[in-house]
Scaffold this active site. Structure first.
Site, mmCIF file in Angstrom:
data_model
loop_
_atom_site.group_PDB
_atom_site.id
_atom_site.type_symbol
_atom_site.label_atom_id
_atom_site.label_comp_id
_atom_site.label_asym_id
_atom_site.label_seq_id
_atom_site.Cartn_x
_atom_site.Cartn_y
_atom_site.Cartn_z
ATOM 1 N N TRP A 175 0.824 -1.218 0.000
ATOM 2 C CA TRP A 175 0.000 0.000 0.000
ATOM 3 C C TRP A 175 0.855 1.265 0.000
ATOM 4 O O TRP A 175 1.874 1.334 0.698
ATOM 5 C CB TRP A 175 -0.864 0.012 1.264
ATOM 6 C CG TRP A 175 -1.503 1.319 1.566
ATOM 7 C CD1 TRP A 175 -0.949 2.358 2.291
ATOM 8 C CD2 TRP A 175 -2.807 1.751 1.186
ATOM 9 N NE1 TRP A 175 -1.846 3.399 2.365
ATOM 10 C CE2 TRP A 175 -2.993 3.051 1.701
ATOM 11 C CE3 TRP A 175 -3.846 1.166 0.454
ATOM 12 C CZ2 TRP A 175 -4.173 3.784 1.514
ATOM 13 C CZ3 TRP A 175 -5.019 1.889 0.271
ATOM 14 C CH2 TRP A 175 -5.162 3.182 0.801
ATOM 15 N N MET A 176 0.437 2.267 -0.757
ATOM 16 C CA MET A 176 1.022 3.602 -0.616
ATOM 17 C C MET A 176 -0.092 4.629 -0.529
ATOM 18 O O MET A 176 -1.186 4.411 -1.050
ATOM 19 C CB MET A 176 1.940 3.942 -1.790
ATOM 20 C CG MET A 176 1.211 4.504 -2.991
ATOM 21 S SD MET A 176 2.258 4.960 -4.400
ATOM 22 C CE MET A 176 3.570 5.771 -3.664
ATOM 23 N N ASP A 221 -0.146 9.201 0.669
ATOM 24 C CA ASP A 221 0.310 10.563 0.363
ATOM 25 C C ASP A 221 1.761 10.712 -0.110
ATOM 26 O O ASP A 221 2.665 10.073 0.440
ATOM 27 C CB ASP A 221 0.222 11.461 1.610
ATOM 28 C CG ASP A 221 -1.026 11.267 2.407
ATOM 29 O OD1 ASP A 221 -1.895 10.511 1.995
ATOM 30 O OD2 ASP A 221 -1.103 11.886 3.478
ATOM 31 N N GLN A 241 3.914 7.825 1.881
ATOM 32 C CA GLN A 241 3.321 7.007 2.933
ATOM 33 C C GLN A 241 3.248 5.564 2.428
ATOM 34 O O GLN A 241 2.710 5.304 1.354
ATOM 35 C CB GLN A 241 1.911 7.524 3.254
ATOM 36 C CG GLN A 241 1.901 8.934 3.821
ATOM 37 C CD GLN A 241 2.280 8.970 5.280
ATOM 38 O OE1 GLN A 241 1.468 8.676 6.143
ATOM 39 N NE2 GLN A 241 3.530 9.334 5.576
ATOM 40 N N TRP A 287 3.839 9.834 9.662
ATOM 41 C CA TRP A 287 2.833 10.370 8.760
ATOM 42 C C TRP A 287 3.379 11.515 7.914
ATOM 43 O O TRP A 287 4.575 11.793 7.889
ATOM 44 C CB TRP A 287 1.581 10.773 9.545
ATOM 45 C CG TRP A 287 0.795 9.556 9.998
ATOM 46 C CD1 TRP A 287 1.110 8.239 9.764
ATOM 47 C CD2 TRP A 287 -0.408 9.540 10.769
ATOM 48 N NE1 TRP A 287 0.163 7.430 10.327
ATOM 49 C CE2 TRP A 287 -0.778 8.193 10.948
ATOM 50 C CE3 TRP A 287 -1.210 10.545 11.316
ATOM 51 C CZ2 TRP A 287 -1.931 7.832 11.652
ATOM 52 C CZ3 TRP A 287 -2.350 10.184 12.013
ATOM 53 C CH2 TRP A 287 -2.706 8.832 12.178
ATOM 54 N N THR A 288 2.437 12.210 7.268
ATOM 55 C CA THR A 288 2.811 13.106 6.174
ATOM 56 C C THR A 288 3.607 14.336 6.618
ATOM 57 O O THR A 288 3.382 14.888 7.697
ATOM 58 C CB THR A 288 1.535 13.480 5.401
ATOM 59 O OG1 THR A 288 1.221 12.363 4.593
ATOM 60 C CG2 THR A 288 1.700 14.692 4.530
HETATM 61 N N1 DQQ Z 1 -2.524 10.547 5.424
HETATM 62 C C1 DQQ Z 1 -3.490 11.591 5.626
HETATM 63 C C2 DQQ Z 1 -2.716 12.601 6.392
HETATM 64 C C3 DQQ Z 1 -1.911 11.764 7.313
HETATM 65 C C4 DQQ Z 1 -1.532 10.595 6.466
HETATM 66 C C5 DQQ Z 1 -4.025 12.101 4.330
HETATM 67 C C6 DQQ Z 1 -1.492 9.286 7.171
HETATM 68 O O1 DQQ Z 1 -3.519 13.511 7.086
HETATM 69 O O2 DQQ Z 1 -0.770 12.445 7.802
HETATM 70 O O3 DQQ Z 1 -4.260 11.089 3.403
HETATM 71 O O4 DQQ Z 1 -1.154 8.233 6.291
#
Ligand code: DQQ
Length: 539
Positions: free
Chosen positions: A19-20, A22, A38, A81-82
């Site tokens: 899985w991918m 952001d 991600q 996270w992002t």
């Molecule tokens: N994905 C969300 C973000 C978060 C990240 C948006 C977590 O808000 O940081 O798709 O995978």
């Protein structure tokens, strides 16, 4: 699963498996484009999120590198996270990202490359005193994420924004810092819009109103407008607004309050989320990356062993002609994959007809097309329906006087599967024309476990302009751009028979009153090198 192998794309960025989501911290450094994302190393579904990393010379061919950051600290134990990158004038690279802590609190962390002399930036160090920011008391601890790239204030400080919400109001908090280790909360809010919910992945950057180049995030000046983009967690779309930014008042003010952040324009009216831009200093352009999710079932994702891909990066400029939207266009480097060109000049498409374009296999294409409706046909019609809405229209099978017409992509010979990308023109009682640009998935697949909605939006067409479109077709993704990128629509489609050599391309015209003339350049596209099996950079 070989049965689903055809769904892999040939020139879109994807990891080898799993899985991918952001895009994270894109940047250009010492001749290489860096792309982080991600990533779940453990399956084709969201979870266990770490940072994947890949590099490219040209944004098209990629080399996968070792994971840049994994969840190995209490402050990111539930997910790395992002985040976003900032390149400082002295050459330092700053990475700020959200960590989901052991207690699921969202905090902001600092990381930096271990060795700036390594152009591949393989090793990353997390700042030992992380986190550098914790949620302020007035918001929930799980509504504080996705720090932006920093921009310089006139006081010489760095400013960032972080998305959040208060009740149902989406907000963007603002912080200043000198060293990215200690931050000062700035009173005021970049923007707040009621009823938009949690703002994920805020992006904030200037665009030039005079030149067709991109601007550094810290650029200022008279001929500059600002773009603010948010990803709405509630409806999973990326919205942007154009406006002005007052540094002292802190706030971003949209040019048109009816098209505010989260309520107005979208980057893309199809599948497109959590996007992020970066300034490419090597080509003086601003480039937009976006996560393109799947619209099949989670079972299918698990069966095929992967989920999601990235859209072809797009350059973003302000549309000087309309003054009210951005133009997005695939980066020029994608044209290097063009192989044989098939040319069609002034093809007449009569009302109610479908015309095969004999080009051979149509599963990897770059299409540029222009459409013209006979002037007399427009004049003879007094008025059509005043409004057209792609989403509620019933799609390409529903006929009107002046639309729909366009292309059927990923179609099989017998038309048991096809995806129409089309224009639909309406004429109001005042005689004015209004054009919509849509993608119809309702007949895109014989499979029953895939999303078959119809999407799109209106597109500004100025006096004297022809209707024009560009489409990138790559097995299970179709990216479509109308009028030079004023309106964009990306779809994921899952044909079962219109695959590989069986995929064909057709023109269609379902208008009842309009004869359409189409001219096209269609290129077969080569596959890009996006493979980690052959290149071993590090054990
Ligand atoms: N994905 C969300 C973000 C978060 C990240 C948006 C977590 O808000 O940081 O798709 O995978």
């Amino acid at each position: 699963n070989t049965m689903l192998a055809w769904q892999r794309t040939a020139f879109h960025f994807q990891p080898e498996e799993n899985w991918m989501n952001d895009p994270n911290g894109p940047l250009y450094y010492k001749g290489w484009y860096h792309f982080f994302y991600q990533y779940n190393p453990n399956g084709a579904f969201w979870g266990d999120i770490v940072w994947g990393h890949a590099v490219s010379r040209d944004l098209i061919h990629w080399i996968h590198l070792p994971l840049a950051m994994v969840a190995d600290e209490w402050y990111d134990q539930n997910g790395v996270w992002t985040g976003s990158a900032t390149i400082l004038p002295n050459g330092d690279i700053i990475m700020l990202y959200t960590g989901a802590t052991d207690a699921l609190v969202q905090v902001q962390n600092l990381a930096y490359p271990a060795d700036l002399s390594d152009p591949l930036l393989i090793d990353w160090i997390k700042y030992p005193k992380n986190p550098v920011l914790v949620p302020p008391p007035e918001i929930e601890v799980y509504d504080f994420r996705d720090p932006t790239t920093a921009w310089l204030t006139s006081q010489g400080k760095w400013r960032i924004s972080i998305g959040s919400k208060m009740n149902k109001t989406g907000i963007a908090l603002v912080y200043d810092t000198k060293d990215f280790k200690t931050f000062e909360r700035i009173e005021g809010i970049l923007r707040a819009v009621p009823k938009t919910g949690m703002w994920e992945c805020v992006d904030f950057f200037p665009v030039s109103t005079k030149l067709d180049i991109g601007l550094d995030t810290s650029a200022r000046g008279d001929d500059v407008k600002y773009v603010m983009k948010v990803s709405l967690d509630d409806d999973r779309h990326d919205y942007y607004a154009l406006g002005t930014y007052d540094e002292n008042g802190v706030d971003f003010v949209p040019d048109d309050t009816n098209k505010d952040v989260g309520t107005g324009l979208r980057y893309d009216y199809g599948v497109f989320y959590a996007s992020k831009t970066f300034y490419d200093q090597s080509k003086e352009r601003r480039v937009l990356w976006s996560w393109i999710g799947e619209s099949d079932s989670e079972d299918a994702d698990v069966a095929k062993g992967w989920a999601s891909l990235m859209g072809i990066p797009r350059t973003i400029v302000f549309d000087k002609k309309t003054g009210s939207n951005l133009l997005q266009w695939p980066v020029e480097e994608v044209e290097r994959l063009r192989m044989k060109r098939c040319k069609f000049h002034n093809e007449k498409v009569m009302p109610g007809s479908v015309v095969l374009l004999n080009i051979g296999s149509a599963s990897q294409l770059d299409i540029e097309a222009e459409f013209n409706i006979d002037k007399k046909d427009i004049e003879k019609i007094k008025q059509t329906n005043e409004e057209y809405n792609c989403e509620t229209s019933g799609g390409a099978a529903n006929r009107g006087a002046l639309g729909p017409f366009g292309l059927l992509v990923l179609a099989d010979e017998g038309l048991s599967e096809y995806t129409p990308i089309y224009f639909y023109v309406v004429k109001g009682s005042n005689g004015n024309l209004k054009t919509s640009f849509c993608s119809d998935q309702s007949r895109s697949s014989l499979a029953t476990d895939v999303d078959k909605s119809i999407f799109g939006s209106t597109v500004p067409v100025l006096e004297g302009e022809k209707l024009s479109l560009r489409i990138l077709v790559d097995h299970s993704i179709v990216e479509s751009f109308a009028q030079g990128g004023r309106t964009c629509v990306t779809s994921r489609v899952y044909p079962t028979t219109a695959i590989y050599e069986n995929a064909q391309l057709f023109l269609f015209n379902n208008a009842t009153e309009a004869t359409v003339t189409a001219s096209l350049n269609v290129w077969h596209m080569n596959s890009a090198f996006i493979n980690d099996k052959q290149v071993k950079l590090k054990s």
